[in-house]
Each structure stands twice: as structure tokens, then as C-alpha cells.
Enzyme design. Structure first.
Site, mmCIF file in Angstrom:
data_model
loop_
_atom_site.group_PDB
_atom_site.id
_atom_site.type_symbol
_atom_site.label_atom_id
_atom_site.label_comp_id
_atom_site.label_asym_id
_atom_site.label_seq_id
_atom_site.Cartn_x
_atom_site.Cartn_y
_atom_site.Cartn_z
ATOM 1 N N GLY A 1 46.636 -15.590 54.880
ATOM 2 C CA GLY A 1 45.214 -15.678 55.228
ATOM 3 C C GLY A 1 44.589 -17.034 54.983
ATOM 4 N N ILE A 2 44.496 -17.461 53.723
ATOM 5 C CA ILE A 2 43.891 -18.756 53.400
ATOM 6 C C ILE A 2 44.856 -19.881 53.777
ATOM 7 C CG2 ILE A 2 43.125 -20.228 51.477
ATOM 8 C CD1 ILE A 2 42.096 -17.589 50.108
ATOM 9 N N ASP B 1 61.257 -18.618 49.302
ATOM 10 C CA ASP B 1 60.780 -17.705 48.258
ATOM 11 C C ASP B 1 60.475 -18.555 47.031
ATOM 12 O OD1 ASP B 1 60.373 -15.913 46.216
ATOM 13 O OD2 ASP B 1 62.189 -14.734 46.579
ATOM 14 N N VAL B 2 59.185 -18.717 46.709
ATOM 15 C CA VAL B 2 58.822 -19.629 45.607
ATOM 16 C C VAL B 2 59.342 -19.150 44.251
ATOM 17 C CG1 VAL B 2 56.768 -20.560 46.770
ATOM 18 C CG2 VAL B 2 56.519 -18.583 45.220
ATOM 19 N N ASN C 1 49.869 -22.179 47.183
ATOM 20 C CA ASN C 1 48.993 -21.096 47.637
ATOM 21 C C ASN C 1 49.678 -19.729 47.593
ATOM 22 O OD1 ASN C 1 46.808 -19.915 49.610
ATOM 23 N ND2 ASN C 1 48.749 -19.668 50.703
ATOM 24 N N TYR D 1 47.503 -9.837 37.580
ATOM 25 C CA TYR D 1 47.102 -10.885 38.527
ATOM 26 C C TYR D 1 46.175 -11.897 37.839
ATOM 27 C CZ TYR D 1 44.769 -13.080 42.503
ATOM 28 O OH TYR D 1 44.244 -14.002 43.396
ATOM 29 N N LYS E 1 46.748 -15.940 37.142
ATOM 30 C CA LYS E 1 45.870 -16.979 37.684
ATOM 31 C C LYS E 1 45.246 -17.830 36.572
ATOM 32 C CE LYS E 1 46.583 -16.396 42.014
ATOM 33 N NZ LYS E 1 47.168 -17.474 42.835
HETATM 34 N N1 LIG Z 1 41.605 -13.610 49.200
HETATM 35 C C1 LIG Z 1 41.022 -13.573 48.006
HETATM 36 O O1 LIG Z 1 40.076 -12.811 47.746
HETATM 37 C C2 LIG Z 1 41.493 -14.522 46.922
HETATM 38 C C3 LIG Z 1 40.657 -14.713 45.816
HETATM 39 C C4 LIG Z 1 41.075 -15.558 44.805
HETATM 40 C C5 LIG Z 1 42.289 -16.208 44.905
HETATM 41 N N2 LIG Z 1 43.075 -16.003 45.997
HETATM 42 C C6 LIG Z 1 44.355 -16.718 46.061
HETATM 43 O O2 LIG Z 1 44.406 -17.470 47.253
HETATM 44 C C7 LIG Z 1 45.764 -17.578 47.699
HETATM 45 C C8 LIG Z 1 45.887 -17.086 49.125
HETATM 46 O O3 LIG Z 1 45.402 -15.747 49.188
HETATM 47 P P1 LIG Z 1 45.281 -14.927 50.540
HETATM 48 O O4 LIG Z 1 44.064 -14.107 50.429
HETATM 49 O O5 LIG Z 1 45.462 -15.823 51.689
HETATM 50 O O6 LIG Z 1 46.531 -13.952 50.337
HETATM 51 P P2 LIG Z 1 47.763 -13.598 51.313
HETATM 52 O O7 LIG Z 1 48.486 -12.489 50.666
HETATM 53 O O8 LIG Z 1 47.247 -13.454 52.705
HETATM 54 O O9 LIG Z 1 48.599 -14.965 51.301
HETATM 55 C C9 LIG Z 1 49.608 -15.252 50.378
HETATM 56 C C10 LIG Z 1 50.807 -15.732 51.151
HETATM 57 O O10 LIG Z 1 51.849 -15.997 50.213
HETATM 58 C C11 LIG Z 1 53.050 -15.487 50.762
HETATM 59 N N3 LIG Z 1 53.986 -15.195 49.658
HETATM 60 C C12 LIG Z 1 53.969 -14.156 48.810
HETATM 61 N N4 LIG Z 1 55.017 -14.226 47.970
HETATM 62 C C13 LIG Z 1 55.700 -15.351 48.304
HETATM 63 C C14 LIG Z 1 56.882 -15.955 47.806
HETATM 64 N N5 LIG Z 1 57.581 -15.403 46.796
HETATM 65 N N6 LIG Z 1 57.300 -17.116 48.372
HETATM 66 C C15 LIG Z 1 56.613 -17.670 49.397
HETATM 67 N N7 LIG Z 1 55.501 -17.131 49.927
HETATM 68 C C16 LIG Z 1 55.051 -15.977 49.383
HETATM 69 C C17 LIG Z 1 52.646 -14.232 51.515
HETATM 70 O O11 LIG Z 1 53.622 -13.852 52.465
HETATM 71 C C18 LIG Z 1 51.339 -14.695 52.151
HETATM 72 O O12 LIG Z 1 51.568 -15.302 53.400
HETATM 73 C C19 LIG Z 1 46.593 -16.766 46.703
HETATM 74 O O13 LIG Z 1 47.090 -17.637 45.704
HETATM 75 C C20 LIG Z 1 45.578 -15.814 46.099
HETATM 76 O O14 LIG Z 1 45.947 -15.363 44.815
HETATM 77 C C21 LIG Z 1 42.708 -15.179 47.012
#
Ligand SMILES: NC(=O)c1ccc[n+]([C@@H]2O[C@H](COP(=O)([O-])OP(=O)(O)OC[C@H]3O[C@@H](n4cnc5c(N)ncnc54)[C@H](O)[C@@H]3O)[C@@H](O)[C@H]2O)c1
Length: 254
Positions: free
Chosen positions: A17-18, A63-64, A90, A160, A164
Site C-alpha cells: 500500500g504505502i 524476504d527481508v 517499509n 506489532y 515498531k
Molecule cells: N497503514 C497503516 O495504518 C500504517 C500505520 C503505521 C505504520 N505503517 C507501516 O507502514 C509500512 C507499510 O504499511 P502498509 O499499510 O503499506 O502495509 P502493507 O501490508 O500493504 O505493506 C507491507 C508490504 O511489505 C511486504 N512484506 C511483508 N513481509 C515481507 C517480507 N518478509 N519481506 C519483504 N516484503 C514483505 C508485504 O507483502 C507488503 O507488500 C509498514 O512498515 C507498516 O507497519 C502502516
């Protein structure tokens, strides 16, 4: 604005997403973005889409939480593209790799461990692979993504929130360690962001409720994070390091 021209920037979880919205903005500003993503098929589709717009993008399934996978990805980037100027950490266990939104006593040991493997060890794995490359270049920009929940707390999903909070401490310490090499390490803490692909009514309600806690009373979207992340990847942030920027419309004032 083309202030990222010529920069190679790795975005982990870059097709989520982000991640994809930030990657697209950075590519529009001239960067070659590398979508280092667990879901290799989605990453390929998104990289194709960016290339079809004339932007520079590469997808590498990664895979991170797996050091071997991360080392392979960074070696591929260094070999194919010649450098690594930026890294956005991210990727996380969040919505596309889902977590349980439950109280601390209901979290299984295996989910706790998986959370730490991806969200904490994952950040360390990627930084550890990228920092040596940045040291040889005598320049690099890293931004780690935390969460406003690490500063405010949350009544559910303590695994979680803990992961963070670790990212903030990691950011400060790594900034101290690598500053002498002209490597900058910062953190962005988003608020509750509507970034899900097909959000359920429950998720929409959670995101709308968050809007009422803010100075700016609207739902937060991935686009709200893209500019701040691009700022930390570019020259305008060249005297900022070790900091955490909260991007949440003024909910957590710190
Ligand atoms: N959306 C929110 O409300 C929010 C709020 C605070 C922080 N965040 C943080 O922002 C970042 C992005 O969030 P988002 O909402 O886009 O979430 P999301 O789940 O859409 O995106 C995370 C991405 O990371 C990938 N991923 C997961 N595990 C992985 C791994 N082991 N190796 C490689 N890639 C992997 C997923 O496939 C996904 O594409 C994250 O770090 C999340 O914790 C999000």
C-alpha cells in the site's frame, strides 16, 4: 521536480500500500526504484506498470527476514545498477502479511516470533547489507518505517507496537554508528493509513475513527507518506539524521 535523478533506491515491501505509492513518486522524481518484495508476482506487475509510464523500476523477490535472500537482492542491485543511494525499510507484517489485532495474552509465540523476524530483524538484515555499499560510496540515505502506535501505545497487537518501537531505537543507534561515513538514518512514523487493497467495513471504520483524533480531520492515505519519504531520500534532508518524523495529521504531538 527531478531531485532524485540518478539515485538507486531500494524500497522493501515496495509493492504494498504505502510502498508502491512512495516508489512511484520517487521514480517520478528521477530515481530508479527497486521493489524488494515478498510477493514477487505483485512486485513484477507493479514494476511493469511503472516502466510502462517511462519510469525506472526493477522488481526483486525478497524476504527481508531471510539474510540470504536480502544479501542476494543487494548484490543484484549493486551489480546491475552499480550503486545503492537510498533504502526505505517499509516491509512489515501488517496488512498484506496480516497480524492478529488481539490482546497480549492471545498472541501465539509463533506470531510473536514472526513479527520480530520481519519487522525488527528484517530492518537489521537490509541495513547490514546496504551499509557496506553506502560506505564505499561515502553517501547514503536510509529511512525506517515505524508507527505512531510506538509513541502512543495501543490496546491491541502489542507485538506489532513493540516491533515498531524497536525500529526507533535502531534508527538512532545506526545513525550514530554510520554518520561519519555520510550515511543518514531517519524514521517515519505514520498514523493509521487507509492502505489496504480491499478494506473491510471494519478497517474503514478504524481509519475513520483515527481521523477524529487529529488536528487535520481526515482519513490518512498512502500519498500522505510518499512526500516525506521522498524528502528523506533526497538532498533536501542532508543535515537531518537520527530523527523520527511523525506523519499523522497531528494526532501524536511529540
Ligand atoms: N497503514 C497503516 O495504518 C500504517 C500505520 C503505521 C505504520 N505503517 C507501516 O507502514 C509500512 C507499510 O504499511 P502498509 O499499510 O503499506 O502495509 P502493507 O501490508 O500493504 O505493506 C507491507 C508490504 O511489505 C511486504 N512484506 C511483508 N513481509 C515481507 C517480507 N518478509 N519481506 C519483504 N516484503 C514483505 C508485504 O507483502 C507488503 O507488500 C509498514 O512498515 C507498516 O507497519 C502502516
Amino acid at each position: 521536480m527531478k531531485n532524485l535523478e540518478g539515485r538507486v533506491i531500494i524500497v522493501t515491501g515496495g509493492s504494498g500500500g504505502i510502498g508502491i505509492v512512495a516508489s512511484e513518486l520517487m521514480a517520478e522524481r528521477g530515481a530508479h526504484v527497486v521493489l524488494a518484495e515478498l510477493d514477487g508476482t505483485r512486485a513484477e506487475t507493479e514494476a511493469d506498470r511503472l516502466r510502462s509510464q517511462g519510469l525506472d523500476a526493477t522488481a526483486i523477490q525478497t524476504d527481508v527476514s531471510d539474510k540470504g535472500s536480502v544479501d542476494f537482492m543487494v548484490k543484484e542491485v549493486s551489480t546491475q545498477l552499480g550503486r545503492v543511494d537510498g533504502l526505505v525499510n517499509n516491509a512489515a507484517m501488517f496488512s498484506r502479511v496480516p497480524m492478529s489485532r488481539v490482546g497480549s495474552l492471545e498472541i501465539s509465540e509463533s506470531e510473536w516470533d514472526k513479527m520480530m523476524e520481519i519487522n525488527v530483524k528484517g530492518v537489521w538484515n537490509v541495513c547490514s547489507a546496504v551499509v557496506p555499499v553506502m560506505k564505499t560510496q561515502k553517501y547514503g540515505k536510509i529511512v525506517n518505517i515505524s508507527s505512531g502506535t510506538a509513541l502512543k501505545g495501543s490496546p491491541s497487537r502489542i507485538h506489532y507496537v513493540t516491533s515498531k518501537a524497536a525500529v526507533i531505537g535502531y534508527t538512532k543507534s545506526l545513525a550514530m554508528e554510520v554518520g561519519e561515513h555520510n550515511i543518514y538514518v531517519n524514521c517515519v512514523a505514520p498514523g493509521s493509513t487507509l492502505a489496504e487493497e480491499n478494506p473491510t467495513p471494519e478497517i474503514i471504520a478504524v481509519r475513520e475513527k483515527a481521523a477524529s483524533t487529529r488536528c487535520i480531520k481526515r482519513v490518512q492515505r498512502p500519498e500522505d507518506l510518499a512526500g516525506p519519504l521522498a524528502f528523506f531520500m533526497g538532498p533536501d534532508s542532508d543535515f537531518i539524521t537520527g530523527q523520527t518524523l511523525v506523519v499523522d495529521g497531528g494526532s501524536c504531538l511529540h
